[in-house]
Scaffold this motif. Structure first.
Motif, PDB file in Angstrom:
ATOM      1  N   GLN A   1       0.811  -1.211   0.000  1.00 11.71           N
ATOM      2  CA  GLN A   1       0.000   0.000   0.000  1.00 11.71           C
ATOM      3  C   GLN A   1       0.846   1.263   0.000  1.00 11.71           C
ATOM      4  OE1 GLN A   1      -3.564  -0.566   2.134  1.00 11.71           O
ATOM      5  NE2 GLN A   1      -4.092   1.598   2.252  1.00 11.71           N
TER       6      GLN A   1
ATOM      7  N   TYR B   1     -11.413  -1.401  -3.357  1.00 13.57           N
ATOM      8  CA  TYR B   1      -9.988  -1.366  -3.028  1.00 13.57           C
ATOM      9  C   TYR B   1      -9.139  -1.294  -4.298  1.00 13.57           C
ATOM     10  CZ  TYR B   1      -5.524  -2.792  -0.927  1.00 13.57           C
ATOM     11  OH  TYR B   1      -4.205  -2.853  -0.522  1.00 13.57           O
TER      12      TYR B   1
ATOM     13  N   MET C   1      -6.778   1.873  -4.976  1.00 16.69           N
ATOM     14  CA  MET C   1      -5.335   1.647  -5.079  1.00 16.69           C
ATOM     15  C   MET C   1      -4.806   2.119  -6.433  1.00 16.69           C
ATOM     16  SD  MET C   1      -3.620   0.176  -2.468  1.00 16.69           S
ATOM     17  CE  MET C   1      -2.479  -1.106  -3.006  1.00 16.69           C
TER      18      MET C   1
ATOM     19  N   ARG D   1      -1.003   2.660  -6.983  1.00 13.49           N
ATOM     20  CA  ARG D   1      -0.527   1.489  -6.256  1.00 13.49           C
ATOM     21  C   ARG D   1      -1.057   0.228  -6.955  1.00 13.49           C
ATOM     22  NH1 ARG D   1       1.439   5.565  -4.295  1.00 13.49           N
ATOM     23  NH2 ARG D   1       2.046   5.855  -2.114  1.00 13.49           N
TER      24      ARG D   1
ATOM     25  N   PRO E   1      -2.749  -3.231  -6.485  1.00 11.19           N
ATOM     26  CA  PRO E   1      -3.452  -4.081  -5.519  1.00 11.19           C
ATOM     27  C   PRO E   1      -3.193  -5.565  -5.734  1.00 11.19           C
ATOM     28  CG  PRO E   1      -4.965  -3.341  -7.209  1.00 11.19           C
ATOM     29  CD  PRO E   1      -3.667  -2.614  -7.464  1.00 11.19           C
TER      30      PRO E   1
END
Length: 291
Positions: free
Chosen positions: A135, A188, A192, A197, A199
């Motif tokens: 994360q 999520y 992300m 980011r 995931p």
């Protein structure tokens, strides 16, 4: 390396305590969670067969942990190998009580090049340990991050990495696309990716290690049971212990992300997390978290 005094400043968001430095720079926006991290370490230690690391290293002289968190792994390794020089780096460099004399800690942003001479000079490592940092690391940084780690290994050194794949699965197929856990995962992924980011990096570690030029790559997916549905007594016990920890993990991973990136209110995020927790507590779903 970051400024320690600045690193330790905190800010309250949605009644939870965050590191101000990390939030201001959108690096690793997860609330402080000492109790969950300790529980997580104990559960994973059991899941991994009570091993701190998997490669055979009989007498390590230098070990590095990236993202030491509350210090559970790095402190225990330093205590186990008293003659070994152990270094821990983390975006939030908390001071650890009863820190072993052979353990040195630094504040460090893993998105930066790992080249600070105060931390890394003349310290080739027998082992580098990196766990649960997905994360905080930008998607484009991962190939360079692993190459940086490889650079600091001894010729016969080992790199051990582990990440959660938070798309929670059902062993008996009873988790539907309409479930709260599936909704949580979709949110999520979107949050992300909007935060730059990855995931799904847990599923790509092997390829990233290959691309970085690492050799003798091995990998294993551990399925952490959630709930006491596994027939083996020790796995059933582990699954029961993991229920609340996984629920807290989902909450900490989503609280800032879903409000900041998806525009949800704190009440909406809490409602989704509560629904996800209810499913985690349902033994009939036979849930597990791949790692």
């Amino acid at each position: 390396m970051t400024n320690i005094r600045e690193d330790l400043r905190r800010v309250m968001i949605h009644d939870r305590e965050f590191q101000k430095y990390s939030v201001d720079r959108r690096i690793y926006c997860v609330p402080r969670e000492e109790i969950r991290l300790e529980t997580q370490h104990n559960i994973l230690f059991q899941l991994f067969g009570e091993r701190y690391f998997f490669p055979r290293i009989d007498n390590p002289t230098s070990i590095l942990e990236c993202g030491y968190g509350r210090g559970d792994w790095v402190v225990r390794v330093a205590e186990e190998y008293e003659e070994c020089e152990v270094t821990g780096i983390d975006i939030y460099p908390v001071h650890l009580p009863d820190q072993p004399d052979n353990l040195t800690l630094f504040g460090y942003n893993l998105n930066d090049r790992l080249d600070d001479p105060e931390v890394f000079e003349h310290k080739p490592y027998d082992l580098i340990h990196s766990r649960s940092v997905a994360q905080g690391i930008e998607s484009a940084r991962w190939p360079h991050y692993i190459r940086d780690l490889r650079r600091w290994l001894k010729p016969a050194g080992w790199l051990q990495m582990a990440e959660y794949y938070l798309n929670i699965q059902s062993n008996n197929g009873s988790l539907t696309e309409q479930s709260a856990l599936r909704e949580w995962w979709r949110d999520y992924v979107r949050a992300m990716e909007e935060s730059k980011r990855n995931p799904r990096v847990a599923r790509n570690l092997g390829q990233l290690l290959t691309d970085a030029g690492c050799r003798y790559i091995g990998g294993h997916t551990f399925d952490l049971p959630v709930g006491g549905w596994r027939p083996e007594p020790h796995m059933a016990r582990l699954g029961r212990e993991s229920v609340e920890m996984v629920g807290e993990l989902l909450e900490s991973a989503s609280l800032f992300l879903f409000t900041e990136r998806l525009g949800k209110t704190a009440a909406q995020v809490e409602s989704l997390n509560n629904a996800a927790r209810m499913e985690l507590r349902d033994p009939n779903l036979h849930l597990y978290v791949p790692m």
